[in-house]
Every structure is written in C-alpha cells, then in structure tokens.
Design a protein around this motif. Structure first.
Motif, PDB file in Angstrom:
ATOM      1  N   SER A  19     -30.044  -8.649   3.560  1.00 32.71           N
ATOM      2  CA  SER A  19     -29.309  -9.684   3.839  1.00 32.71           C
ATOM      3  C   SER A  19     -30.507  -9.704   5.335  1.00 32.71           C
ATOM      4  O   SER A  19     -30.246  -9.239   6.123  1.00 32.71           O
ATOM      5  CB  SER A  19     -27.845  -8.979   4.249  1.00 32.71           C
ATOM      6  OG  SER A  19     -27.563 -10.370   4.908  1.00 32.71           O
ATOM      7  N   GLY A  22     -32.856 -13.351  10.062  1.00 32.38           N
ATOM      8  CA  GLY A  22     -33.761 -14.944   9.688  1.00 32.38           C
ATOM      9  C   GLY A  22     -33.538 -16.092   8.972  1.00 32.38           C
ATOM     10  O   GLY A  22     -33.442 -14.284   7.544  1.00 32.38           O
ATOM     11  N   ALA A  23     -34.014 -16.568   8.197  1.00 31.96           N
ATOM     12  CA  ALA A  23     -33.712 -16.665   6.840  1.00 31.96           C
ATOM     13  C   ALA A  23     -35.054 -16.673   5.986  1.00 31.96           C
ATOM     14  O   ALA A  23     -35.895 -16.234   6.970  1.00 31.96           O
ATOM     15  CB  ALA A  23     -34.414 -18.986   7.092  1.00 31.96           C
ATOM     16  N   SER A  26     -38.453 -20.896   5.758  1.00 25.92           N
ATOM     17  CA  SER A  26     -38.812 -21.973   7.372  1.00 25.92           C
ATOM     18  C   SER A  26     -38.554 -22.871   6.646  1.00 25.92           C
ATOM     19  O   SER A  26     -39.702 -23.092   6.067  1.00 25.92           O
ATOM     20  CB  SER A  26     -39.643 -20.973   8.213  1.00 25.92           C
ATOM     21  OG  SER A  26     -40.469 -21.082   7.846  1.00 25.92           O
ATOM     22  N   GLN A  52     -22.210 -15.272  15.519  1.00 27.76           N
ATOM     23  CA  GLN A  52     -23.324 -15.942  14.790  1.00 27.76           C
ATOM     24  C   GLN A  52     -22.463 -17.911  15.073  1.00 27.76           C
ATOM     25  O   GLN A  52     -21.282 -17.872  15.029  1.00 27.76           O
ATOM     26  CB  GLN A  52     -23.478 -16.396  13.809  1.00 27.76           C
ATOM     27  CG  GLN A  52     -23.666 -17.575  12.453  1.00 27.76           C
ATOM     28  CD  GLN A  52     -25.552 -17.804  12.354  1.00 27.76           C
ATOM     29  OE1 GLN A  52     -26.516 -17.047  12.577  1.00 27.76           O
ATOM     30  NE2 GLN A  52     -25.890 -19.260  13.117  1.00 27.76           N
ATOM     31  N   ARG A 138     -21.496 -18.078   8.429  1.00 28.93           N
ATOM     32  CA  ARG A 138     -21.994 -19.322   7.658  1.00 28.93           C
ATOM     33  C   ARG A 138     -21.723 -19.885   7.028  1.00 28.93           C
ATOM     34  O   ARG A 138     -21.541 -21.539   6.776  1.00 28.93           O
ATOM     35  CB  ARG A 138     -23.753 -19.279   7.404  1.00 28.93           C
ATOM     36  CG  ARG A 138     -24.597 -18.086   8.543  1.00 28.93           C
ATOM     37  CD  ARG A 138     -26.249 -17.729   7.660  1.00 28.93           C
ATOM     38  NE  ARG A 138     -27.324 -19.158   7.578  1.00 28.93           N
ATOM     39  CZ  ARG A 138     -27.340 -19.895   8.796  1.00 28.93           C
ATOM     40  NH1 ARG A 138     -27.607 -19.174   9.667  1.00 28.93           N
ATOM     41  NH2 ARG A 138     -28.196 -20.359   8.330  1.00 28.93           N
ATOM     42  N   ALA A 178     -30.718 -17.430  -2.535  1.00 29.33           N
ATOM     43  CA  ALA A 178     -30.809 -17.596  -1.385  1.00 29.33           C
ATOM     44  C   ALA A 178     -30.043 -18.493  -0.455  1.00 29.33           C
ATOM     45  O   ALA A 178     -29.507 -20.175  -1.818  1.00 29.33           O
ATOM     46  CB  ALA A 178     -32.005 -17.828  -0.337  1.00 29.33           C
ATOM     47  N   ASP A 179     -29.014 -18.548   0.366  1.00 28.03           N
ATOM     48  CA  ASP A 179     -28.276 -20.073   0.539  1.00 28.03           C
ATOM     49  C   ASP A 179     -29.157 -21.558   0.935  1.00 28.03           C
ATOM     50  O   ASP A 179     -30.717 -21.232   0.801  1.00 28.03           O
ATOM     51  CB  ASP A 179     -27.672 -20.243   1.919  1.00 28.03           C
ATOM     52  CG  ASP A 179     -26.467 -19.149   2.029  1.00 28.03           C
ATOM     53  OD1 ASP A 179     -25.992 -18.658   0.612  1.00 28.03           O
ATOM     54  OD2 ASP A 179     -25.982 -18.951   3.098  1.00 28.03           O
ATOM     55  N   ASP A 181     -30.414 -23.319   2.953  1.00 29.36           N
ATOM     56  CA  ASP A 181     -30.685 -23.348   3.600  1.00 29.36           C
ATOM     57  C   ASP A 181     -32.008 -22.137   3.894  1.00 29.36           C
ATOM     58  O   ASP A 181     -32.573 -21.998   4.676  1.00 29.36           O
ATOM     59  CB  ASP A 181     -29.912 -23.590   5.007  1.00 29.36           C
ATOM     60  CG  ASP A 181     -29.446 -22.302   5.377  1.00 29.36           C
ATOM     61  OD1 ASP A 181     -29.217 -21.668   4.461  1.00 29.36           O
ATOM     62  OD2 ASP A 181     -28.034 -21.957   6.271  1.00 29.36           O
ATOM     63  N   TYR A 183     -31.520 -18.738   4.120  1.00 33.38           N
ATOM     64  CA  TYR A 183     -30.786 -17.312   4.308  1.00 33.38           C
ATOM     65  C   TYR A 183     -29.796 -16.656   3.362  1.00 33.38           C
ATOM     66  O   TYR A 183     -29.535 -17.521   2.001  1.00 33.38           O
ATOM     67  CB  TYR A 183     -29.691 -18.045   5.811  1.00 33.38           C
ATOM     68  CG  TYR A 183     -30.048 -18.521   7.377  1.00 33.38           C
ATOM     69  CD1 TYR A 183     -30.280 -17.569   8.030  1.00 33.38           C
ATOM     70  CD2 TYR A 183     -30.518 -19.685   6.859  1.00 33.38           C
ATOM     71  CE1 TYR A 183     -30.770 -18.067   9.501  1.00 33.38           C
ATOM     72  CE2 TYR A 183     -31.357 -19.533   8.432  1.00 33.38           C
ATOM     73  CZ  TYR A 183     -31.235 -18.802   9.496  1.00 33.38           C
ATOM     74  OH  TYR A 183     -32.042 -19.375  10.356  1.00 33.38           O
ATOM     75  N   ASN A 184     -29.396 -16.086   3.499  1.00 31.75           N
ATOM     76  CA  ASN A 184     -29.035 -15.191   2.944  1.00 31.75           C
ATOM     77  C   ASN A 184     -29.776 -14.316   1.877  1.00 31.75           C
ATOM     78  O   ASN A 184     -28.377 -14.544   1.041  1.00 31.75           O
ATOM     79  CB  ASN A 184     -27.721 -15.208   2.161  1.00 31.75           C
ATOM     80  CG  ASN A 184     -26.109 -15.171   3.369  1.00 31.75           C
ATOM     81  OD1 ASN A 184     -26.260 -14.569   4.275  1.00 31.75           O
ATOM     82  ND2 ASN A 184     -25.063 -16.510   4.054  1.00 31.75           N
ATOM     83  N   GLU A 185     -30.156 -14.329   1.350  1.00 28.87           N
ATOM     84  CA  GLU A 185     -31.237 -13.682   0.458  1.00 28.87           C
ATOM     85  C   GLU A 185     -30.810 -12.666  -0.277  1.00 28.87           C
ATOM     86  O   GLU A 185     -30.929 -11.685   0.205  1.00 28.87           O
ATOM     87  CB  GLU A 185     -33.226 -13.549   1.227  1.00 28.87           C
ATOM     88  CG  GLU A 185     -33.897 -12.762  -0.161  1.00 28.87           C
ATOM     89  CD  GLU A 185     -35.386 -12.422   0.980  1.00 28.87           C
ATOM     90  OE1 GLU A 185     -36.132 -12.076   0.168  1.00 28.87           O
ATOM     91  OE2 GLU A 185     -35.112 -11.612   1.777  1.00 28.87           O
TER      92      GLU A 185
END
Lengths: 421, 177
Positions: A19, A22-23, A26, A52, A138, A178-179, A181, A183-185
């Motif tokens: 988790s 960062g994303a 990018s 956040q 998020r 991932a989300d 966007d 994030y949340n890999e």
C-alpha cells in the motif's frame, strides 16, 4: 485429459500487498472538454485533521477528466448551507459549489456530510452522507467526486472503480490492481514468467488471467479477497483469452488442444467445457455482449484479422469489420450499442469505436501504437496500452476522442490494462 | 541448452590442454541485445585443439558445423508456414529425431510485437504446430514433441523495428537434456 482440469485450490503465498504512499501511476492529461464546467470545491470542514486530504482527492479526480474548471474559493470557506452567500460564487463564475464537513468517529470510521449546490439557481443538487472504514479517506473522496460528476454531467462517475494491468520490468512480471487514479496498488501475482490477458469478474471479486508459470500459457482464476486461485484451463498447447459472462456463471476461453486457437465456454470452476467455434483459423479474444447473448471475437478466417460476432450458444459467425486494414481485441460498450477495438492500418495501431447499427468506425487516437482498449463502466472513457518515451504506458481517451491521459508506471512497462467494475 | 553444449566443449578443451587457454570465441555480434541466439560455437578452437581423449560416438547434435546446430526457423509477418530456405533445418531434425527416439524436443513459437498479444499467442502456436507437423511427417513420434507458444511475450530482440521483429518471428527447437 479431464484430470488436467481437476484443479485443486492453490493457496498463494501472500504476495506483497504494497500500500504505497504515492500512486503507482503518475498521470498526465492531454486536451480538454469543449465546455469545462466551473465548479468550486470548498475543503470539507475537518479535512485538515485527516491523514490525507479528501479535498485533494476530489479536486484531482475532477480535474483529470478535463470536463471541469476548478474555481478557487479564495478564502471563502462555508461548510453549512446557512454560511453560503451565493453572490460570492456567482462573481467568481462558479456554476456549482461543493461544501460539507468530515469527522473521524470513535471506531475510526470516516464520515463526511456533503452538499452540491447550484450557484446560479441557488438550489441544492445533492446532499449526502458518505462514510468509509478506517484509513479509507481516498474512498470517501472518490465517492464524493462520483456524486459531483454524476450531477453535473449526467453520467455515472468511475472514480471509485479499479483497473488491472501487467507491469513488466526486465524478466519480472507483476499483475497489479490499483484504484483508477493509480493509488492503492495491490500486487496480485509476481513472477519471472509472462502474465497476460487479465479479466475482471462482473462483481470485481475475481480476476482470470493467463500465466506462463508452468512453461506454457494456462488460465487461472484468483480471488482478490482471499488470493485463493484455481487452474481454469491447462490443456496441451495454449490456454488463453479468458472473458467472463455478464452473470459471472461462465467464461469464454481460447484453447489449442483440438488444433488451432478456438473459443470454448467453461464454468468458473473449470467444469462443463464446450467448444463454440469450429473454424481451423485463429479465433481469439472473445468478449460477451452486455445482454450475454453474443460474443465478439478476433479471427483471421477471412485471411486477415477482423472482428466477428457469434451467438453464445454457437452458430454462424457474422463479420463486423470490413474496411482497410485489420482489427483486434474487440470489447462491447456497456450499453451494447458499439464496440471498441484495436485498428491496424498502414503499420499503425489505433483505438477505434464502431457503432453496431451504422457499421461506421471512428478512430479515436493518432499515436500509432495504441492497443487493447477497454471501456470504463460508464462507457465514457476508454483505457488502453500505449507507448511514450520508450516505455509501455497506460492511456485513456474520452469516448468522444477529446480528452487523453497518459499514465506512467513507476518503473518498467505497463501493459494489458483493463478497466474494472 | 546451446550455451551448455558450448561450455561442455570449452570444458573439454580446458581439461585436455590445461596450460593452453582456449581462444575466446569471436562471437558474431548479433544485431540484438538478447541472449546470443545462434550457436556461437568456436569452430576454430575445436578444430585446432588436440584430441587426446578418444571421442565415444559423436552425437551430430553437438557438432557445431552440422545443420542440426541450427535450432530456429524464421517467418515473414503474420505467416506460420516454414519457409523454403528453412525446410532443410526441420528435415534434418526430423531425420535425427526419428533415429533417436529417446530424444525429445519442445517447439516454441514466437511472434513480433505487432498484432494483439492474444492473436500472437495463437499465431505462435500455429508456427510451433506447423514445425511439429513437418517433423511428424518426417517420422518423428508425437510423444517426442511438445509445442507451445510465447506469442510476443518473450522477444529475443527488444527493438521496435524490422531488424528486431524479424528475429522474434520464429520457432525454436529446444532439445530436452
């Protein structure tokens, strides 16, 4: 041979569930909507006390679409309806205004109360409580962005959805969820053999995919909750191209066990295998229509790769693409009225959409190396694989072709993306 | 596999003339970055080396000057038929395999990166199966052969041009040890 499909449940070792702060991706945005909706997003009261900022998530979600222009609140920070002075927002040109508050409950749950106001008509467009579990800031932001997007554009938001892709770095392959966007890999599978063709179950709980870990292409189905997985198809030759039916009760797969690549149906536990195509050509990349009645697929039965359609129960295949060049990787739009595919002409690969009724094909991209498209669940955005600066990247294009995004993985090549439910 | 054959030859040379360092094989630099594809055996060293150890039954498979040293056939774009100039390679392996029923070969079909991954998986399988069919027509038993496809997933050359693509459109004959 039947024994080959006897799948034991294989408990995968828990692979790094990174988790990340960062994303993993990018994102760069190219282009903008013809008319951007000016909207002011006031940071929720209490936002500054969260780990956040929800505000950042909402603002970034909306901005990425290219459909909104964010109006600076410039010091005006109303949180309650009574605190709103509409003229303040009209002079700034805002057509809509988002306000509200957020607080973390004793049990860690995040609860936001949020309103979207029409600054011109001075009415409330939507007011709603949005909550999520501990640490899911998020998710709250994405939900609020979904509500704003839906009210202001008339289409469902897809900020709360996820994507899957394969990251290739040298010989290392990772299947990543991932989300939307970036994030949340979550790494679903990591190995030194190729992974390809991930496919979401309709409820987003499972992935089917192709892995070469036994030395040849075999199809697996894995739960994203438990990480348990089973072998869906591991016959002699190649097993590939899994696609779920809309009811999740069967999958189409492509096997070469009886000769060339042909399409079969199989239950999610690997039972009741049935052959659907009998061409002797390469028939691959099946995709169910939203009503579950038809399969689109790629076939070279006419001499070049083109898109065909066949009833799910089998029968005569109908050719769908006729123009110059060849076509691959078809996928139905969520409303079933069109399909997207990879269009190859003069050595260039583009993303194209074809309307079922008119048979007209519209090419949406011009880079020349765009492949493997899939629709977001609202039908408004198409995710695909592309290349930039010598690397494999993910990219999106709005279904009208106007707004594009490039998504770079932190390292290596990103490929085989699919937008999930 | 090919590398192992080469290293075995080198090891033998080292053992035979411990003081004499065998010549470095002047590897014919392939156009690519991928692992040296051709059997870059050093025939010069092999020929000039003394042969103190009596060779027991030389396996022609290990002879770098034999056509059997060629273990790949190449194709034009979107084609899966073995080309005329590569047919002698497949025929030579068919003869060897039919005379050595204990040997097994894995046929690995590959494609360039054009097309979709899934279409290329099918095309690679068609390439491998085409070689398999030729070998069986040449008398090789089905049980000696396994055919798989890597599609475009394991490129030998990583460039995005015809120089790389032409090397990636191939079927490899990979002998089991």
């Amino acid at each position: 041979m039947v024994l080959n499909v006897l799948r034991g449940l294989i408990g995968l070792l828990l692979l790094a569930q990174a988790s990340m702060a960062g994303a993993v991706l990018s994102i760069e945005i190219i282009g903008a909507g013809e008319h951007q909706i000016p909207v002011a997003i006031v940071p929720l009261g209490g936002d500054d006390k969260l780990a956040q900022s929800i505000h950042e998530v909402v603002a970034s979600d909306l901005q990425r679409t290219g459909l909104f222009r964010l109006v600076d609140p410039a010091g005006k920070l109303p949180h309650e309806l009574a605190e709103v002075s509409y003229p303040d927002w009209q002079v700034r040109g805002a057509e809509a205004l988002a306000i509200g508050t957020v607080a973390v409950q004793a049990n860690g749950r995040i609860e936001a109360r949020f309103r979207l106001l029409d600054a011109v008509k001075q009415t409330e467009l939507v007011g709603q409580a949005v909550s999520a579990g501990e640490g899911q800031v998020r998710a709250v932001g994405h939900r609020i962005a979904d509500l704003i997007y839906e009210k202001l554009t008339g289409n469902k938001g897809v900020f709360s959805t996820r994507i899957v892709f394969v990251n290739r770095e040298g010989k290392k392959f990772r299947l990543i969820v991932a989300d939307s966007d970036g994030y949340n890999e979550q790494t679903v599978l990591a190995q030194n053999e190729p992974i390809m063709s991930p496919a979401w179950s309709p409820d987003g709980s499972h992935l089917a995919y192709v892995s070469f870990e036994t030395g040849h292409a075999a199809v697996y189905v894995q739960s994203l909750y438990t990480n348990l997985r089973l072998v869906l198809a591991n016959y002699r030759g190649s097993n590939s191209a899994p696609a779920w039916s809309p009811d999740g009760r069967q999958l189409a797969v492509v096997l070469t066990r009886d000769g060339s690549s042909q399409i079969y149906l199989v239950r999610p536990d690997g039972s009741a295998l049935r052959r659907i195509t009998f061409s002797g050509a390469i028939d691959t990349e099946p995709n169910f229509s939203p009503d579950g009645q038809y399969l689109l697929f790629t076939s070279d039965r006419g001499g070049s790769a083109q898109i065909y359609r066949i009833p799910v129960e089998g029968g005569a295949a109908q050719r769908m693409t006729f123009g110059e060049g060849s076509n691959f990787s078809p996928r139905h739009s969520p409303d079933g009225k069109s399909f997207v595919c990879t269009h190859l002409v003069n050595g260039k690969f583009h993303i194209a959409v074809q309307d079922f009724q008119t048979g007209q094909m519209a090419v949406l991209t011009e880079g020349g190396w765009e492949k493997k498209p899939s629709f977001a669940s609202n039908g408004k955005i198409i995710l695909f694989a592309s290349e930039a600066r010598g690397r494999g990247i993910l990219a999106t294009v709005s279904s009208d072709g106007r707004i594009k995004q490039h998504m770079f993985a932190q390292s290596g090549d990103a490929r085989e993306p699919v937008w999930g439910p | 596999m090919k590398k192992i054959v080469v290293s075995i030859i080198l090891l033998n040379l080292l053992a035979a003339c411990a003081s004499q360092k065998p010549q470095e094989p002047a590897a014919p630099a392939p156009v690519t970055t991928a692992p040296a594809p051709a059997p870059a055996a050093p025939p010069a060293a092999a020929v000039t080396a003394p042969a103190p150890v009596a060779q027991i039954a030389v396996d022609p498979l290990n002879d770098p000057s034999s056509i059997l040293a060629k273990r790949s056939v190449y194709y034009p774009f979107d084609v899966a038929v073995v080309q005329d100039n590569d047919k002698p390679i497949v025929q030579a392996h068919a003869k060897y395999l039919s005379e050595h029923a204990n040997r097994k070969v894995r046929l690995e079909g590959n494609c360039d990166e054009r097309g979709s991954n899934e279409y290329n998986l099918g095309l690679g399988q068609r390439r491998a199966d085409g070689v398999k069919k030729m070998l069986m027509l040449g008398g090789v038993k089905d049980g000696q052969l396994d055919s798989v496809s890597y599609g475009e997933e394991k490129p030998r050359a990583s460039g995005h041009d015809e120089a790389s693509w032409s090397q990636n459109r191939r079927t490899d004959l990979n002998y089991a040890k």
